[in-house]
Write a protein that holds these residues in place. Structure first.
Motif, PDB file in Angstrom:
ATOM      1  N   GLY A 293       0.818  -1.203   0.000  1.00  0.00           N
ATOM      2  CA  GLY A 293       0.000   0.000   0.000  1.00  0.00           C
ATOM      3  C   GLY A 293       0.855   1.257   0.000  1.00  0.00           C
ATOM      4  N   THR A 294       2.053   1.174   0.568  1.00  0.00           N
ATOM      5  CA  THR A 294       2.972   2.318   0.554  1.00  0.00           C
ATOM      6  C   THR A 294       3.354   2.671  -0.879  1.00  0.00           C
ATOM      7  OG1 THR A 294       3.879   1.687   2.715  1.00  0.00           O
ATOM      8  CG2 THR A 294       5.203   3.167   1.359  1.00  0.00           C
ATOM      9  N   ILE A 295       3.747   1.659  -1.646  1.00  0.00           N
ATOM     10  CA  ILE A 295       4.075   1.877  -3.052  1.00  0.00           C
ATOM     11  C   ILE A 295       2.863   2.426  -3.787  1.00  0.00           C
ATOM     12  CG2 ILE A 295       4.814   0.790  -5.202  1.00  0.00           C
ATOM     13  CD1 ILE A 295       7.057   0.754  -3.256  1.00  0.00           C
TER      14      ILE A 295
ATOM     15  N   PRO B  73       5.455  14.321  -8.854  1.00  0.00           N
ATOM     16  CA  PRO B  73       6.647  13.589  -8.415  1.00  0.00           C
ATOM     17  C   PRO B  73       6.323  12.866  -7.111  1.00  0.00           C
ATOM     18  CG  PRO B  73       7.195  15.854  -8.974  1.00  0.00           C
ATOM     19  CD  PRO B  73       5.697  15.771  -8.950  1.00  0.00           C
ATOM     20  N   SER B  74       6.582  11.555  -7.054  1.00  0.00           N
ATOM     21  CA  SER B  74       6.132  10.758  -5.911  1.00  0.00           C
ATOM     22  C   SER B  74       7.204   9.773  -5.470  1.00  0.00           C
ATOM     23  CB  SER B  74       4.848   9.999  -6.272  1.00  0.00           C
ATOM     24  OG  SER B  74       3.825  10.890  -6.663  1.00  0.00           O
ATOM     25  N   PHE B  75       7.317   9.639  -4.152  1.00  0.00           N
ATOM     26  CA  PHE B  75       8.323   8.769  -3.549  1.00  0.00           C
ATOM     27  C   PHE B  75       7.666   7.835  -2.547  1.00  0.00           C
ATOM     28  CE2 PHE B  75      10.565  12.440  -5.017  1.00  0.00           C
ATOM     29  CZ  PHE B  75      11.862  12.058  -5.302  1.00  0.00           C
ATOM     30  N   ALA B  76       8.083   6.571  -2.551  1.00  0.00           N
ATOM     31  CA  ALA B  76       7.719   5.617  -1.508  1.00  0.00           C
ATOM     32  C   ALA B  76       8.947   5.428  -0.617  1.00  0.00           C
ATOM     33  CB  ALA B  76       7.294   4.286  -2.116  1.00  0.00           C
ATOM     34  N   LEU B  77       8.770   5.561   0.687  1.00  0.00           N
ATOM     35  CA  LEU B  77       9.876   5.495   1.635  1.00  0.00           C
ATOM     36  C   LEU B  77       9.614   4.373   2.638  1.00  0.00           C
ATOM     37  CD1 LEU B  77      10.108   9.326   2.380  1.00  0.00           C
ATOM     38  CD2 LEU B  77      11.435   8.049   0.692  1.00  0.00           C
ATOM     39  N   SER B  78      10.609   3.504   2.845  1.00  0.00           N
ATOM     40  CA  SER B  78      10.437   2.361   3.743  1.00  0.00           C
ATOM     41  C   SER B  78      11.697   2.150   4.577  1.00  0.00           C
ATOM     42  CB  SER B  78      10.126   1.087   2.953  1.00  0.00           C
ATOM     43  OG  SER B  78       8.960   1.250   2.171  1.00  0.00           O
ATOM     44  N   GLN B  79      11.493   1.844   5.868  1.00  0.00           N
ATOM     45  CA  GLN B  79      12.602   1.571   6.781  1.00  0.00           C
ATOM     46  C   GLN B  79      12.635   0.081   7.108  1.00  0.00           C
ATOM     47  OE1 GLN B  79      15.184   3.598   8.291  1.00  0.00           O
ATOM     48  NE2 GLN B  79      15.791   1.480   8.626  1.00  0.00           N
TER      49      GLN B  79
END
Length: 255
Positions: free
Chosen positions: A106-108, A120-126
């Motif tokens: 769902g983040t993506i 412009p779009s970014f998916a960020l994951s830790q």
């Protein structure tokens, strides 16, 4: 610059506070529109048969009883209209989004919806490890994300591309650098179905992951390999999924 933030872990997730802090390193005009409940694994689903409930949590903070896709649409088309955001940030997800995750995440999907809207779009994951599962090392994302975002934005994000950024499960000082990667592939046995029985003896099932399958040596140049080597992984993902090479084969085959 107007920034719209969302996630798939829900409005109260710690990672949402982290992505807001990252956004505020770039701009003072930050808006948060996130799911009311955890929406992990819903992919790019859109609510068509259920009404969306909108709740104002605080100034420029809203919860939507829906998916990350719903949140971006509500944020861009309703809450912020007519002035669209200049940037979409989705995350920071608790856990990495690499390899096959990009299909389920769902983040993506939140970032993909921003891309569909021409933003412009970014998916960020830790990423987290067994030791840091309960307390992911958010400081790693906080340290590296603003600089990466500034550089990628300055380079220009293509209209049909979402940028997937994953931070390794180590302290900021242990990060070895940043790598531009391609989407990796896991062992096909990484998914499992766990059958159990409830108090009445009726069967029920959980879909889970086989940790041993996740431990295979990843191919060089992939997102999986970068994280294993303690690099931040930056993977540009195309919205257009057409297989051009196979299209040529089919063109000849179906003449």
């Amino acid at each position: 610059m107007r920034i719209l933030c969302t996630n798939d872990d829900g409005i109260h997730a710690p990672g949402l506070k982290v992505v807001e802090e990252i956004a505020r390193a770039l701009s003072d005009d930050v808006w948060v529109v996130a799911p009311e409940l955890d929406q992990s694994g819903v992919s790019h689903s859109l609510s068509l048969n259920d009404p969306l409930r909108l709740r104002e949590v605080g100034p420029q903070h809203f919860a939507v009883r829906g998916t990350p896709t719903d949140c971006i649409i509500m944020g861009a088309r309703h809450i912020l209209a007519p002035k669209l955001p200049d940037l979409v940030l989705s995350g920071v997800n608790k856990g990495r989004n690499v390899a096959e995750d990009v299909v389920y995440s769902g983040t993506i999907a939140g970032a993909l919806e921003g891309t569909i809207l021409g933003l412009p779009s970014f998916a960020l994951s830790q990423e987290f490890s067994v030791e840091t599962r309960e307390k992911p090392l958010w400081d790693t994302a906080l340290k590296f994300a603003p600089g990466i975002l500034r550089k990628v934005i300055a380079a220009g994000v293509p209209k049909n591309t979402v940028v997937n950024v994953n931070f390794p499960a180590c302290a900021p000082e242990e990060v070895r650098g940043v790598r531009v990667t391609r989407q990796g592939t896991r062992n096909l046995g990484f998914l499992k179905v766990d059958q159990r029985r409830d108090g009445r003896g009726n069967p029920y099932f959980w879909i889970g992951f086989e940790r041993t399958a996740l431990m295979d040596t990843p191919a060089e140049g992939t997102d999986l390999a970068a994280l294993a080597d303690r690099y931040v992984s930056v993977t540009p993902l195309r919205l257009d999924r057409t297989d051009e090479a196979f299209s040529q084969v089919l063109t000849e085959t179906l003449k």
